[in-house]
Design a protein around this motif. Structure first.
Motif, PDB file in Angstrom:
ATOM      1  N   ASN A  69       0.870  -1.171   0.000  1.00 40.98           N
ATOM      2  CA  ASN A  69       0.000   0.000   0.000  1.00 40.98           C
ATOM      3  C   ASN A  69       0.910   1.225   0.000  1.00 40.98           C
ATOM      4  O   ASN A  69       1.691   1.429   0.931  1.00 40.98           O
ATOM      5  CB  ASN A  69      -0.904  -0.017   1.230  1.00 40.98           C
ATOM      6  N   THR A  83      -3.939   6.532  -1.209  1.00 46.67           N
ATOM      7  CA  THR A  83      -3.113   5.326  -1.321  1.00 46.67           C
ATOM      8  C   THR A  83      -3.639   4.391  -2.388  1.00 46.67           C
ATOM      9  O   THR A  83      -4.822   4.435  -2.761  1.00 46.67           O
ATOM     10  CB  THR A  83      -3.056   4.579   0.014  1.00 46.67           C
ATOM     11  N   SER A  84      -2.753   3.540  -2.873  1.00 50.29           N
ATOM     12  CA  SER A  84      -3.103   2.513  -3.849  1.00 50.29           C
ATOM     13  C   SER A  84      -2.422   1.214  -3.458  1.00 50.29           C
ATOM     14  O   SER A  84      -1.347   1.232  -2.853  1.00 50.29           O
ATOM     15  CB  SER A  84      -2.656   2.920  -5.255  1.00 50.29           C
ATOM     16  N   TRP A  85      -3.058   0.112  -3.832  1.00 50.71           N
ATOM     17  CA  TRP A  85      -2.480  -1.205  -3.591  1.00 50.71           C
ATOM     18  C   TRP A  85      -1.822  -1.705  -4.872  1.00 50.71           C
ATOM     19  O   TRP A  85      -2.370  -1.559  -5.961  1.00 50.71           O
ATOM     20  CB  TRP A  85      -3.569  -2.189  -3.149  1.00 50.71           C
TER      21      TRP A  85
END
Length: 117
Positions: A97, A103-105
């Motif tokens: 993350n 945020t991005s995974w």
């Protein structure tokens, strides 16, 4: 951002393997890094995770046998797997993350672990 996992292979029951995963690209902050796995015919399941702040988390099935660690300077996460069992056979995926405040995974490509005699 790319995650590159490595370290999988064939090991006998009771043996050990160490998986590594490196994040590269435009990275400002990595909040959580972790591992999942997917055995043949089963859904992907959580294995372990390590936040930048706070305690690590493990699936009950790997507690006491697996250890997750991070090198924040190198943007890497590792999974030391000891006392491996045939039921640990799976493709292991690292994830991360990344970003702040949004945020991005991200997911790695997977590395195969086979535990067999």
């Amino acid at each position: 951002v790319q995650l590159q996992a490595s370290g999988g292979g064939l090991v006998q029951p009771g043996g050990s393997l160490r998986l590594s995963c490196a994040a590269s690209g435009s990275i400002d902050s990595i909040n959580v890094m972790g591992w999942y796995r997917q055995a043949p015919g089963k859904q992907r399941e959580f294995v372990a995770s390590m936040p930048s702040v706070g305690s690590t988390n493990y699936a009950d099935s790997v507690k006491g046998r697996f250890t997750i660690s991070r090198d924040n300077a190198k943007n890497t996460v590792s999974l030391q797997m000891n006392s491996l069992k045939p039921e640990d056979t799976a493709v292991y995926y690292c994830n991360a993350n990344i970003g702040a405040p949004f945020t991005s995974w991200y997911w790695g490509q997977g590395t195969k672990v086979t535990v067999s005699s």
